[in-house]
Write a protein that holds these residues in place. Structure first.
Motif, short mmCIF file in Angstrom:
data_model
loop_
_atom_site.label_atom_id
_atom_site.label_comp_id
_atom_site.label_asym_id
_atom_site.label_seq_id
_atom_site.Cartn_x
_atom_site.Cartn_y
_atom_site.Cartn_z
N UNK A 1 32.02 7.54 28.85
CA UNK A 1 31.22 8.76 28.97
C UNK A 1 29.94 8.62 28.16
N UNK A 2 28.96 9.50 28.41
CA UNK A 2 27.73 9.50 27.62
C UNK A 2 27.17 10.92 27.55
N UNK A 3 26.38 11.17 26.52
CA UNK A 3 25.92 12.54 26.21
C UNK A 3 24.58 12.45 25.47
N UNK A 4 23.57 13.13 25.97
CA UNK A 4 22.27 13.20 25.31
C UNK A 4 21.84 14.66 25.20
N UNK A 5 21.22 15.02 24.06
CA UNK A 5 20.88 16.43 23.84
C UNK A 5 19.66 16.56 22.94
N UNK A 6 18.81 17.53 23.27
CA UNK A 6 17.69 17.93 22.42
C UNK A 6 17.64 19.45 22.34
N UNK A 7 17.14 19.95 21.23
CA UNK A 7 16.75 21.35 21.14
C UNK A 7 15.27 21.47 21.48
N UNK A 8 14.94 22.40 22.37
CA UNK A 8 13.54 22.63 22.72
C UNK A 8 13.18 24.09 22.43
N UNK A 9 11.91 24.32 22.18
CA UNK A 9 11.38 25.67 22.05
C UNK A 9 10.41 25.92 23.19
N UNK A 10 10.56 27.05 23.86
CA UNK A 10 9.60 27.44 24.88
C UNK A 10 8.36 27.99 24.17
N UNK A 11 7.21 27.44 24.49
CA UNK A 11 5.95 27.86 23.88
C UNK A 11 5.02 28.41 24.96
N UNK A 12 3.86 28.88 24.55
CA UNK A 12 2.89 29.37 25.52
C UNK A 12 2.42 28.28 26.47
N UNK A 13 2.52 27.02 26.01
CA UNK A 13 1.99 25.90 26.78
C UNK A 13 3.05 25.08 27.52
N UNK A 14 4.34 25.30 27.23
CA UNK A 14 5.37 24.50 27.87
C UNK A 14 6.64 24.48 27.06
N UNK A 15 7.13 23.29 26.77
CA UNK A 15 8.36 23.13 26.00
C UNK A 15 8.12 22.10 24.90
N UNK A 16 8.48 22.45 23.68
CA UNK A 16 8.32 21.58 22.52
C UNK A 16 9.68 21.05 22.10
N UNK A 17 9.82 19.73 22.03
CA UNK A 17 11.07 19.13 21.58
C UNK A 17 11.11 19.18 20.05
N UNK A 18 12.13 19.84 19.52
CA UNK A 18 12.22 20.04 18.08
C UNK A 18 13.05 18.97 17.37
N UNK A 19 13.93 18.30 18.10
CA UNK A 19 14.86 17.37 17.47
C UNK A 19 14.40 15.94 17.62
N UNK A 20 13.17 15.69 17.20
CA UNK A 20 12.63 14.33 17.11
C UNK A 20 12.59 13.93 15.65
N UNK A 21 12.93 12.66 15.32
CA UNK A 21 12.97 12.25 13.90
C UNK A 21 11.58 12.21 13.30
#
Length: 260
Positions: free
Chosen positions: A235-255
Motif C-alpha cells: 500500500x502507499x499513502x501521500x498527504x499534504x495540508x493546504x490552505x485555500x487563499x485568495x489566489x489558489x491553494x498554498x501547501x503548508x507541509x513543505x520542509x
C-alpha cells in the motif's frame, strides 16, 4: 464543523505545517534497515515536545479505533496503509513504510504523510504505487482554490489513481482541519466535479490519496488500529495540508530549507 481561519491563525498553520514536514523528513532519514518503529515514535515525541507542540494522536480515540492511540506518529509497513500503530518491528531492506503525522501548534493543526522504500531495494511496483499517490496529491492540490468544489478535488485525485489502475476505497480520505485534526468537509479520493462544498479562503484541508496494489478492501489488525489490505498486498499513502487563499491553494507541509 468547518472552520475558516483568519490571517493570524493561517500564520500559525504555516508554522505547524513546516514543523510536521521537518519532523517527517527527519524520521524518513532515520528510517534505515534495522530501525525500530518504536524508535521512530520516540524520536517523533522528542521533536514535537522540543518544539512546544502536541501530537494529535496520543489521546486520539475515535469510534473506529481501540483508543486512545497512545503514540505520536502512525507507522504503516507494507500491507498496512492507515493508522499503523508503532510496535517493536525492525525495518528490513525493501520495506514500504508510510509515516503519518498530525501536530497541533499554536492552537492550529497540520497533517501530512509520506511513503518510501527503506534501504537499497527498489521494487518497481512499490515505487510506481508511491508515485501514483504523489501524482494524485499534486492533481488534487492543482484543482483546489477559491470557488472550486470539494468534488473537483476528489475527481482530480480519482482520475489519477484509477488511471494508474488502482481501485479506490472511499471509507477514509481527506478532511478539513483547524483547531482539531478531523473536521468537515470530507474529501473522498474519487468523486464528481462540480459537487460538494465550495472552497473559501481561510479553509484548511488535508488531502491524502492512498491505494492498495490489488484491492480496495481493508481489514483491521488485532491491535484495533492498523488498517491493512485485505489481500496482503502493499500500500502507499501521500498527504499534504493546504490552505485555500485568495489566489489558489498554498501547501503548508513543505520542509524548511534547513530540514535534513
Amino acid at each position: 464543523m468547518i472552520e475558516i481561519l483568519n490571517p493570524t491563525e493561517l500564520d500559525r498553520a504555516r508554522e505547524a505545517g513546516v514543523l510536521v514536514a521537518d519532523i517527517l523528513q527527519a524520521l524518513k532519514s532515520r528510517s534505515t534497515v534495522g530501525t525500530s518503529l518504536l524508535d521512530l515514535d520516540r524520536w517523533a515525541r522528542e521533536m514535537i515536545v522540543a518544539a512546544g507542540a502536541t501530537s494529535c494522536y496520543v489521546d486520539y480515540a475515535p469510534s473506529f479505533g481501540r483508543g486512545p492511540f497512545g503514540h505520536h506518529v502512525c507507522t504503516s509497513v507494507n500491507d498496512a496503509v492507515l493508522h499503523g500503530l508503532p510496535y517493536d518491528y525492525l525495518l528490513a531492506d525493501g520495506d514500504l513504510l508510510s509515516l503519518d503525522l498530525a501536530v497541533s501548534q499554536g492552537g492550529v493543526v497540520a497533517d501530512s504523510a509520506v511513503s518510501f522504500v527503506v534501504g537499497d531495494a527498489r521494487p518497481p511496483e512499490s515505487v510506481e504505487m508511491i508515485s501514483a499517490t504523489e501524482r494524485a496529491l499534486a492533481a488534487g492540490i492543482a484543482a483546489a482554490g477559491p470557488g472550486a468544489r470539494i468534488g473537483d478535488i476528489s475527481h482530480a485525485i480519482g482520475e489519477v489513481l484509477s488511471g494508474a489502475g488502482y481501485a479506490i476505497n472511499t471509507e477514509f480520505g481527506g478532511h478539513g482541519l483547524g483547531s482539531s485534526m478531523h473536521q468537515d468537509p470530507h474529501v473522498s479520493n474519487t468523486g464528481r466535479a462540480g459537487r460538494g462544498y465550495t472552497l473559501r479562503p481561510g479553509l484548511l484541508l488535508a488531502l491524502e490519496p492512498w491505494v492498495m496494489a490489488d484491492t480496495d478492501e481493508l481489514v483491521t489488525d488485532a491491535d484495533g488500529w492498523t488498517l491493512r489490505s485485505a489481500t496482503g498486498c502493499r500500500t502507499a499513502h501521500s498527504e499534504h495540508t493546504i490552505a485555500i487563499t485568495d489566489d489558489g491553494a498554498e501547501v503548508l507541509t513543505l520542509p524548511s530549507t534547513t530540514a535534513g
